[in-house]
Design a protein around this motif. Structure first.
Motif, short mmCIF file in Angstrom:
data_model
loop_
_atom_site.label_atom_id
_atom_site.label_comp_id
_atom_site.label_asym_id
_atom_site.label_seq_id
_atom_site.Cartn_x
_atom_site.Cartn_y
_atom_site.Cartn_z
N SER A 1 1.60 -1.20 -0.49
CA SER A 1 -0.25 0.56 -0.42
C SER A 1 0.92 1.46 -0.12
O SER A 1 1.73 1.27 0.21
CB SER A 1 -0.42 0.13 1.37
N VAL A 2 0.28 2.57 -0.69
CA VAL A 2 0.63 3.56 -0.59
C VAL A 2 -0.17 4.04 0.24
O VAL A 2 -0.57 4.31 0.00
CB VAL A 2 0.98 3.78 -1.74
N ASN A 3 1.28 5.24 1.19
CA ASN A 3 -0.04 6.14 1.77
C ASN A 3 0.00 7.49 0.89
O ASN A 3 0.44 7.68 0.47
CB ASN A 3 0.66 6.49 3.33
N LYS A 4 -1.28 8.07 1.08
CA LYS A 4 -0.94 9.78 1.10
C LYS A 4 0.55 10.76 1.03
O LYS A 4 1.33 10.61 2.16
CB LYS A 4 -2.27 11.06 1.36
N GLY A 5 0.67 11.11 0.15
CA GLY A 5 2.45 12.24 0.45
C GLY A 5 3.68 10.72 0.65
O GLY A 5 5.40 11.81 0.61
N GLU A 6 3.35 10.34 0.50
CA GLU A 6 4.13 9.39 0.12
C GLU A 6 5.09 8.94 -1.08
O GLU A 6 4.31 8.51 -2.07
CB GLU A 6 4.47 7.58 0.99
N VAL A 7 6.44 8.60 -1.01
CA VAL A 7 7.17 7.81 -2.74
C VAL A 7 7.86 6.61 -2.47
O VAL A 7 8.41 6.86 -1.34
CB VAL A 7 7.61 9.24 -2.67
N VAL A 8 7.39 5.47 -3.23
CA VAL A 8 7.63 4.45 -2.85
C VAL A 8 8.77 4.47 -4.44
O VAL A 8 7.88 4.72 -5.97
CB VAL A 8 6.50 3.88 -3.13
N VAL A 9 9.44 4.05 -4.49
CA VAL A 9 10.28 3.11 -5.79
C VAL A 9 10.36 1.99 -5.91
O VAL A 9 10.07 1.13 -5.01
CB VAL A 9 12.03 3.75 -5.91
N ILE A 10 9.93 1.22 -7.36
CA ILE A 10 9.81 0.03 -7.17
C ILE A 10 10.83 -0.29 -7.94
O ILE A 10 11.62 -0.32 -8.97
CB ILE A 10 8.19 -0.05 -8.60
N LEU A 11 11.77 -0.93 -7.74
CA LEU A 11 13.00 -1.35 -8.48
C LEU A 11 12.89 -3.33 -8.43
O LEU A 11 11.91 -3.88 -8.25
CB LEU A 11 14.06 -1.86 -7.57
N GLY A 12 13.79 -3.94 -9.64
CA GLY A 12 13.50 -5.21 -10.06
C GLY A 12 14.57 -4.91 -10.97
O GLY A 12 14.37 -4.25 -12.21
N PRO A 13 15.22 -6.43 -11.72
CA PRO A 13 15.24 -6.93 -12.84
C PRO A 13 14.05 -6.52 -14.11
O PRO A 13 12.64 -6.16 -13.96
CB PRO A 13 16.08 -8.32 -12.48
N SER A 14 14.86 -6.50 -15.21
CA SER A 14 14.04 -6.39 -16.78
C SER A 14 13.12 -7.28 -16.62
O SER A 14 13.69 -8.76 -16.40
CB SER A 14 15.08 -6.01 -17.58
N GLY A 15 11.95 -7.11 -16.90
CA GLY A 15 10.92 -8.47 -17.19
C GLY A 15 10.61 -9.14 -15.32
O GLY A 15 9.88 -10.26 -16.09
N CYS A 16 10.44 -8.43 -14.42
CA CYS A 16 10.29 -8.97 -13.29
C CYS A 16 8.10 -8.49 -13.03
O CYS A 16 7.88 -8.78 -12.47
CB CYS A 16 10.91 -8.57 -12.41
N GLY A 17 7.92 -7.36 -14.36
CA GLY A 17 6.48 -7.51 -14.10
C GLY A 17 6.45 -5.50 -13.85
O GLY A 17 5.65 -5.01 -13.41
N LYS A 18 7.45 -4.79 -13.68
CA LYS A 18 7.15 -3.41 -12.47
C LYS A 18 5.97 -2.62 -13.68
O LYS A 18 5.27 -1.78 -13.72
CB LYS A 18 8.15 -3.12 -12.63
N SER A 19 6.69 -2.39 -15.19
CA SER A 19 5.90 -2.34 -16.09
C SER A 19 4.08 -2.07 -16.17
O SER A 19 3.24 -1.49 -15.98
CB SER A 19 5.60 -2.00 -17.36
N THR A 20 3.96 -3.50 -15.80
CA THR A 20 2.97 -4.07 -16.20
C THR A 20 1.81 -4.11 -14.70
O THR A 20 0.59 -3.49 -14.78
CB THR A 20 2.90 -5.73 -15.94
N LEU A 21 3.05 -3.93 -13.32
CA LEU A 21 1.80 -3.85 -12.31
C LEU A 21 1.56 -2.19 -12.22
O LEU A 21 -0.04 -1.77 -11.98
CB LEU A 21 2.79 -3.39 -10.92
N LEU A 22 2.13 -1.28 -12.79
CA LEU A 22 2.49 -0.20 -12.85
C LEU A 22 0.41 0.01 -14.34
O LEU A 22 -0.42 0.97 -14.00
CB LEU A 22 2.89 0.65 -13.78
N ARG A 23 0.87 -0.70 -14.80
CA ARG A 23 -0.70 -0.46 -16.21
C ARG A 23 -1.42 -0.63 -15.57
O ARG A 23 -2.40 -0.67 -15.43
CB ARG A 23 -0.47 -0.96 -17.68
N CYS A 24 -1.99 -2.43 -14.32
CA CYS A 24 -2.96 -2.41 -13.36
C CYS A 24 -3.25 -1.37 -12.92
O CYS A 24 -4.87 -1.54 -12.93
CB CYS A 24 -3.03 -3.74 -13.28
N ILE A 25 -2.44 -0.83 -12.16
CA ILE A 25 -3.31 0.37 -11.38
C ILE A 25 -3.54 1.99 -12.14
O ILE A 25 -5.41 1.60 -11.64
CB ILE A 25 -2.54 0.10 -10.28
N ASN A 26 -2.76 1.65 -13.36
CA ASN A 26 -3.80 2.55 -14.33
C ASN A 26 -5.10 1.78 -15.44
O ASN A 26 -5.33 2.60 -15.81
CB ASN A 26 -2.84 3.33 -15.01
#
Ligand SMILES: Nc1ncnc2c1ncn2[C@@H]1O[C@H](COP(=O)(O)OP(=O)(O)OP(=O)(O)O)[C@@H](O)[C@H]1O
Ligand SMILES: [Mg+2]
Lengths: 220, 248
Positions: free
Chosen positions: B25-50
């Motif tokens: 979860s992300v709280n209001k005003g918080e900055v969360v950085v997602i790291l991980g190797p290529s292909g681990c699903g980072k873009s997919t995660l953001l695309r799901c949220i949007n």
């Protein structure tokens, strides 16, 4: 060359050119509408309608206009549908032109990348708004050269209309040859008439194409 | 309560499981950085949220409202989630100002004068006060990305998602974009950032989420993650960004 004769028949050609142009313009307008409608159906892959549209396009592209006109003019009356020559020409031209316009518009729509569409969605636009504000404006400018080529093609195709007894350019030329044996004069006038009809279209299309190349947006 | 809550999210493309039970979860005003190797699903995660991808299972909750797999009103939800991604995604047939105005005017039906004023303020803040009539093709990559950020901000989103916004930029343009994001973070914007810029991640993040193969491996505050990650995989990942092992 009998210039006296030419002077006498020029008004006939002008009248026929007017008729040819009128049919062509109406036909092109309808082709535009049918083409855009079909392109949207195929672009969105609307169930049921999309395969039907696909069938129409194959049918239209793989039969000559001449045969389509024969069918409209000679075969349909047997089924109780009587159309005037003018109506036959409009319907025939639209049937032919619709599929050409469809191909042009659909391929133009498909040049707009998925990233563009998603960018539109990301700023909260609805599907319809994405089409209207993001996809269509870009697709329109891409489709201009193809559209102009189609217009020229369709104007040229009008030369078969005489077979359903429309007094168009071809009809007048054949008539004059039949009546007075002035083959050279009649054919020269015919070629020149079509040339004059097509010249502005090809000029506009050349201009539009150059504009498009300069206005090239996107990359770099 | 958290502003954004992801619970047991699962996403696959055909048989390929890309997100396997992801929760955070992300709280209001918080900055969360997602790291991980290529292909681990980072873009997919953001695309799901949007809502650019549908999910197979789990929930995404924004401000108490379930936003995953909405069909009818997804475009309304997206107005609350700003997103900027890697490829330059400005609309090439519109100038900068029209690019920015499109969403607020057509999707949110806001007053033009007000949005123009807001857009001008933002453009000035990101260092582009004189570019509002330029077309995207007349801008550099870094300028385009800054405009893209302004375009998303003018929707007044509740959370901003950034997916490798500097990945396609020349090195000397990376900084100007990261500075804009840094200022946003300082202003208290809630942000979820995917990046391969480790120094930047360390500086901007309140929290690091490290993912591998579609799962969250660890969630740590940045000081800890970059000095001493809890997981073996985290250590391995960080080694990719140093040349220590190659020292002669
Ligand atoms: N549209 C798609 N169809 C099928 N598979 C996809 C699709 N998008 C992503 N994938 C797959 O999902 C997995 C995760 O991709 P994703 O783009 O989310 O990774 P990422 O963590 O953003 O990687 P990178 O750091 O390289 O951007 C990859 O294996 C990818 O092949
Ligand atoms: Mg990615």
């Amino acid at each position: 060359m009998d210039f006296e004769f030419i002077k006498q028949v020029i008004p006939l050609y002008i009248e026929a050119a007017g008729l040819t142009l009128r049919i062509a313009l109406v036909g092109i307008l309808f082709s535009f509408a049918v083409g855009l409608f079909c392109a949207l159906i195929r672009y969105y892959k609307v169930p049921l309608l999309s395969p039907i549209t696909g069938f129409y396009i194959e049918l239209s592209r793989n039969t000559p206009l001449l045969i389509q006109l024969f069918f409209l003019y000679f075969a349909l009356p047997n089924l109780g549908i009587k159309l005037s020559s003018f109506q036959c020409c409009i319907i025939g031209l639209t049937f032919l032109g619709g599929s050409y316009m469809e191909e042009t518009f659909r391929s133009a729509l498909e040049t707009v990348s998925k990233v563009q569409i998603e960018s539109g969605q990301c700023i909260g636009l609805s599907g319809l708004q994405v089409m209207r504000y993001v996809v269509l404006p870009q697709a329109v400018s891409v489709s201009i050269p193809g559209f102009c080529a189609n217009v020229m093609f369709l104007i040229k195709e009008t030369s078969v209309f005489s077979i359903v007894a429309v007094a168009d350019l071809m009809y007048v030329a054949k008539d004059l040859i039949g009546l007075y044996y002035k083959t050279d004069e009649a054919l020269w006038l015919l070629a020149i008439s079509y040339f004059i009809l097509l010249l502005p279209v090809s000029a506009i299309s050349g201009y539009a194409e150059r504009r498009l190349r300069y206005a090239q947006f996107g990359s770099n | 309560m958290a502003l954004l809550e992801i619970s047991h999210l699962k996403k696959s493309f055909d048989k390929n499981e890309v997100l396997k039970d992801v929760s955070f979860s992300v709280n209001k005003g918080e900055v969360v950085v997602i790291l991980g190797p290529s292909g681990c699903g980072k873009s997919t995660l953001l695309r799901c949220i949007n809502g650019l991808e549908t999910v197979q299972d789990g929930k995404i909750i924004l401000d108490g409202e379930v936003i995953s797999n909405r069909t009818k009103d997804m475009h309304l939800i997206r107005q609350k989630v700003g997103m900027v991604f890697q490829s330059y995604d400005l609309f090439p047939h519109m100038n900068v100002l029209d690019n920015i105005l499109l969403g607020p005017m057509k999707a949110q039906h806001r007053d033009k004068q007000e949005v123009v004023r807001e857009a001008e303020e933002w453009l000035a803040r990101v260092g582009l006060p004189d570019k509002k009539l330029s077309y995207p093709r007349q801008l550099s990559g870094g300028q385009k990305q800054r405009v893209a950020i302004v375009r998303a901000l003018c929707m007044n989103p509740e959370v901003m998602l950034f997916d490798e916004v500097t990945a396609a930029l020349d090195p000397e343009m990376v900084r100007e974009v990261l500075d804009v994001m840094m200022n946003l973070a300082n202003d208290g914007m809630t942000m979820l950032i995917v990046t391969h810029q480790m120094d930047f991640a360390r500086a901007i993040a309140d929290r690091i989420i490290f993912m591998d193969e579609g799962s969250i491996v660890e969630e740590t505050e940045p000081g800890q993650f970059f000095s001493n990650p809890k997981s073996e995989r985290g250590k391995k990942f960080l080694e990719n960004f140093t040349f220590r092992v190659y020292r002669k």
